[in-house]
Design a protein around this motif. Sequence first.
Motif, PDB file in Angstrom:
ATOM      1  N   ASP A  72      12.948 -13.587  -1.480  1.00 48.54           N
ATOM      2  CA  ASP A  72      13.089 -14.842  -0.732  1.00 48.54           C
ATOM      3  C   ASP A  72      12.203 -14.948   0.506  1.00 48.54           C
ATOM      4  O   ASP A  72      12.502 -15.728   1.423  1.00 48.54           O
ATOM      5  CB  ASP A  72      14.555 -15.066  -0.325  1.00 48.54           C
ATOM      6  N   VAL A  73      11.114 -14.198   0.570  1.00 50.68           N
ATOM      7  CA  VAL A  73      10.296 -14.254   1.779  1.00 50.68           C
ATOM      8  C   VAL A  73       9.398 -15.488   1.797  1.00 50.68           C
ATOM      9  O   VAL A  73       9.045 -16.052   0.755  1.00 50.68           O
ATOM     10  CB  VAL A  73       9.417 -12.987   1.948  1.00 50.68           C
ATOM     11  N   ASP A  74       9.030 -15.894   2.998  1.00 50.48           N
ATOM     12  CA  ASP A  74       8.095 -16.995   3.188  1.00 50.48           C
ATOM     13  C   ASP A  74       6.662 -16.501   3.301  1.00 50.48           C
ATOM     14  O   ASP A  74       5.718 -17.239   2.978  1.00 50.48           O
ATOM     15  CB  ASP A  74       8.443 -17.763   4.469  1.00 50.48           C
ATOM     16  N   ASP A  75       6.504 -15.265   3.796  1.00 46.89           N
ATOM     17  CA  ASP A  75       5.189 -14.701   4.054  1.00 46.89           C
ATOM     18  C   ASP A  75       5.176 -13.230   3.659  1.00 46.89           C
ATOM     19  O   ASP A  75       6.182 -12.519   3.809  1.00 46.89           O
ATOM     20  CB  ASP A  75       4.830 -14.793   5.545  1.00 46.89           C
ATOM     21  N   VAL A  76       4.018 -12.763   3.176  1.00 44.42           N
ATOM     22  CA  VAL A  76       3.823 -11.343   2.874  1.00 44.42           C
ATOM     23  C   VAL A  76       2.586 -10.876   3.629  1.00 44.42           C
ATOM     24  O   VAL A  76       1.487 -11.414   3.436  1.00 44.42           O
ATOM     25  CB  VAL A  76       3.634 -11.090   1.362  1.00 44.42           C
ATOM     26  N   LEU A  77       2.771  -9.885   4.482  1.00 41.61           N
ATOM     27  CA  LEU A  77       1.683  -9.338   5.283  1.00 41.61           C
ATOM     28  C   LEU A  77       1.299  -7.964   4.752  1.00 41.61           C
ATOM     29  O   LEU A  77       2.108  -7.037   4.758  1.00 41.61           O
ATOM     30  CB  LEU A  77       2.124  -9.231   6.749  1.00 41.61           C
ATOM     31  N   PHE A  78       0.066  -7.836   4.271  1.00 42.61           N
ATOM     32  CA  PHE A  78      -0.446  -6.568   3.755  1.00 42.61           C
ATOM     33  C   PHE A  78      -1.141  -5.812   4.888  1.00 42.61           C
ATOM     34  O   PHE A  78      -2.106  -6.316   5.475  1.00 42.61           O
ATOM     35  CB  PHE A  78      -1.472  -6.811   2.643  1.00 42.61           C
ATOM     36  N   VAL A  79      -0.644  -4.601   5.181  1.00 44.32           N
ATOM     37  CA  VAL A  79      -1.287  -3.761   6.198  1.00 44.32           C
ATOM     38  C   VAL A  79      -1.396  -2.338   5.643  1.00 44.32           C
ATOM     39  O   VAL A  79      -0.964  -1.363   6.263  1.00 44.32           O
ATOM     40  CB  VAL A  79      -0.522  -3.765   7.538  1.00 44.32           C
ATOM     41  N   VAL A  80      -1.954  -2.245   4.449  1.00 44.85           N
ATOM     42  CA  VAL A  80      -2.170  -0.951   3.799  1.00 44.85           C
ATOM     43  C   VAL A  80      -3.658  -0.633   3.869  1.00 44.85           C
ATOM     44  O   VAL A  80      -4.482  -1.524   4.096  1.00 44.85           O
ATOM     45  CB  VAL A  80      -1.674  -0.971   2.339  1.00 44.85           C
ATOM     46  N   PRO A  81      -4.057   0.625   3.682  1.00 42.72           N
ATOM     47  CA  PRO A  81      -5.485   0.952   3.698  1.00 42.72           C
ATOM     48  C   PRO A  81      -6.263   0.097   2.708  1.00 42.72           C
ATOM     49  O   PRO A  81      -5.775  -0.239   1.622  1.00 42.72           O
ATOM     50  CB  PRO A  81      -5.497   2.434   3.310  1.00 42.72           C
ATOM     51  N   ALA A  82      -7.477  -0.241   3.085  1.00 43.57           N
ATOM     52  CA  ALA A  82      -8.285  -1.152   2.277  1.00 43.57           C
ATOM     53  C   ALA A  82      -8.438  -0.678   0.837  1.00 43.57           C
ATOM     54  O   ALA A  82      -8.390  -1.484  -0.100  1.00 43.57           O
ATOM     55  CB  ALA A  82      -9.660  -1.330   2.922  1.00 43.57           C
ATOM     56  N   GLN A  83      -8.616   0.626   0.658  1.00 44.62           N
ATOM     57  CA  GLN A  83      -8.887   1.140  -0.687  1.00 44.62           C
ATOM     58  C   GLN A  83      -7.647   1.173  -1.578  1.00 44.62           C
ATOM     59  O   GLN A  83      -7.764   1.458  -2.781  1.00 44.62           O
ATOM     60  CB  GLN A  83      -9.537   2.528  -0.604  1.00 44.62           C
ATOM     61  N   VAL A  84      -6.465   0.907  -1.035  1.00 44.68           N
ATOM     62  CA  VAL A  84      -5.259   0.832  -1.880  1.00 44.68           C
ATOM     63  C   VAL A  84      -4.675  -0.583  -1.905  1.00 44.68           C
ATOM     64  O   VAL A  84      -3.647  -0.810  -2.532  1.00 44.68           O
ATOM     65  CB  VAL A  84      -4.178   1.850  -1.440  1.00 44.68           C
ATOM     66  N   THR A  85      -5.334  -1.528  -1.242  1.00 43.73           N
ATOM     67  CA  THR A  85      -4.837  -2.908  -1.233  1.00 43.73           C
ATOM     68  C   THR A  85      -4.697  -3.451  -2.648  1.00 43.73           C
ATOM     69  O   THR A  85      -3.702  -4.099  -2.991  1.00 43.73           O
ATOM     70  CB  THR A  85      -5.765  -3.813  -0.410  1.00 43.73           C
ATOM     71  N   ARG A  86      -5.672  -3.156  -3.505  1.00 43.90           N
ATOM     72  CA  ARG A  86      -5.619  -3.672  -4.877  1.00 43.90           C
ATOM     73  C   ARG A  86      -4.410  -3.125  -5.635  1.00 43.90           C
ATOM     74  O   ARG A  86      -3.710  -3.884  -6.329  1.00 43.90           O
ATOM     75  CB  ARG A  86      -6.907  -3.341  -5.624  1.00 43.90           C
ATOM     76  N   SER A  87      -4.167  -1.829  -5.517  1.00 45.60           N
ATOM     77  CA  SER A  87      -3.047  -1.246  -6.266  1.00 45.60           C
ATOM     78  C   SER A  87      -1.704  -1.791  -5.775  1.00 45.60           C
ATOM     79  O   SER A  87      -0.783  -2.007  -6.575  1.00 45.60           O
ATOM     80  CB  SER A  87      -3.076   0.289  -6.155  1.00 45.60           C
ATOM     81  N   VAL A  88      -1.582  -2.037  -4.469  1.00 44.69           N
ATOM     82  CA  VAL A  88      -0.344  -2.627  -3.950  1.00 44.69           C
ATOM     83  C   VAL A  88      -0.213  -4.070  -4.416  1.00 44.69           C
ATOM     84  O   VAL A  88       0.870  -4.508  -4.830  1.00 44.69           O
ATOM     85  CB  VAL A  88      -0.306  -2.533  -2.409  1.00 44.69           C
ATOM     86  N   ALA A  89      -1.316  -4.820  -4.383  1.00 47.42           N
ATOM     87  CA  ALA A  89      -1.277  -6.216  -4.827  1.00 47.42           C
ATOM     88  C   ALA A  89      -0.889  -6.320  -6.305  1.00 47.42           C
ATOM     89  O   ALA A  89      -0.181  -7.258  -6.703  1.00 47.42           O
ATOM     90  CB  ALA A  89      -2.631  -6.879  -4.580  1.00 47.42           C
ATOM     91  N   LYS A  90      -1.349  -5.360  -7.105  1.00 44.46           N
ATOM     92  CA  LYS A  90      -0.981  -5.346  -8.524  1.00 44.46           C
ATOM     93  C   LYS A  90       0.529  -5.220  -8.705  1.00 44.46           C
ATOM     94  O   LYS A  90       1.103  -5.775  -9.651  1.00 44.46           O
ATOM     95  CB  LYS A  90      -1.672  -4.182  -9.237  1.00 44.46           C
ATOM     96  N   LYS A  91       1.186  -4.481  -7.824  1.00 42.98           N
ATOM     97  CA  LYS A  91       2.643  -4.326  -7.893  1.00 42.98           C
ATOM     98  C   LYS A  91       3.359  -5.571  -7.378  1.00 42.98           C
ATOM     99  O   LYS A  91       4.426  -5.941  -7.873  1.00 42.98           O
ATOM    100  CB  LYS A  91       3.072  -3.101  -7.084  1.00 42.98           C
ATOM    101  N   VAL A  92       2.759  -6.207  -6.371  1.00 45.74           N
ATOM    102  CA  VAL A  92       3.387  -7.383  -5.770  1.00 45.74           C
ATOM    103  C   VAL A  92       3.376  -8.578  -6.718  1.00 45.74           C
ATOM    104  O   VAL A  92       4.364  -9.317  -6.820  1.00 45.74           O
ATOM    105  CB  VAL A  92       2.678  -7.737  -4.447  1.00 45.74           C
ATOM    106  N   ASN A  93       2.279  -8.791  -7.436  1.00 42.63           N
ATOM    107  CA  ASN A  93       2.115  -9.989  -8.253  1.00 42.63           C
ATOM    108  C   ASN A  93       3.269 -10.237  -9.229  1.00 42.63           C
ATOM    109  O   ASN A  93       3.864 -11.328  -9.220  1.00 42.63           O
ATOM    110  CB  ASN A  93       0.780  -9.928  -8.993  1.00 42.63           C
TER     111      ASN A  93
END
Length: 338
Positions: A72-93
């Motif tokens: 139920d969030v309104d906003d998602v703030l990614f503050v993970v290392p740049a080289q793992v941003t893709r792998s985290v985004a894959k889980k979020v989607n």
Amino acid sequence: MTEKIAVLGAGSWGSMLANILATNGHDVRLWSYKTAQVDELNTDHTNSKYLKDFTFSDSLVAYSDMRAALADVDDVLFVVPAQVTRSVAKKVNPLLAQLGIKPNLIHASKGIEEKTYQRMSEVLADEIDPANRHSISVISGPSQAEDVARGDITLVTAASENIQDAEHIQSLFMNPTFRVYTNDDVIGVEIGAALKNIIALGAGALVGLGYGDNAKASLITRGLAEISRLGTSFGANPLTFIGLSGVGDLIVTATSSDSRNWRAGNQLGHGKSLQAVVDNMGMVIEGVATTRAAYELAKQRGVEMPITSAIYHVLYDNADIKESIAQLMQREGRSELA
């Protein structure tokens, strides 16, 4: 208006941004994959590995369950290392799809992805379907987490292609000690944020080698010229690089001992190997991977970046630092404005 915000990444900057949002009255969920860190944040309201002697707001709640953090969030703030941003985004989607929400995506990660050479907003756009997101924005600027923890005055930039989205981010973060400006130049903000880490490595190395203020000022100034050359080749606004996310962030990162990139460069200047520096740091040194990406990207685009090139060869080809400096000084004379 109070919003529900998931902050993904509980390092020094992620946890500090989460604390700012919590103290501003928002419902903040801070996610980390480390259960011990989550337990410490929820029980003791501390994050001792990253920010010693700082007590977080007791309204800030940490999660190790990403789905629960995103509910139920309104906003998602990614503050993970740049080289793992893709792998985290894959889980979020898929989680966003399951939850049936379409939040604003924000990131505060400072780097360029290796191999793809993509900026973090591009990575998020690749991995999170348009049906699962409302907007993509970036927040960046001269902002050492340790200074924010001490209550120091801090100014940053929120950037989005849609200025209304940037203004939304501005409204979330603004408070008496944390001021946010807006910008629609996402390219410039992200490139400035990423490449300043390369120059910070060089600045730390200069100090480690015993060079003085003249050398540091020269490196920072010419480093900014390189950053601007690469950024404008992508269509960035040149004025962005003399703003908070450009020269502002470059100054603090290339001069502060709180900067892990500066500290890493300083150790290199004292003769340590890159592997020894990485092992000793215990945290991600964004500038190391970004140096490779920027070096290869500059060659691909035909952009001259001699400082970046020299640092690349020190990091990846075991080039001697002193010899690399000598070669930079012996380059053919040219106009400062060329």
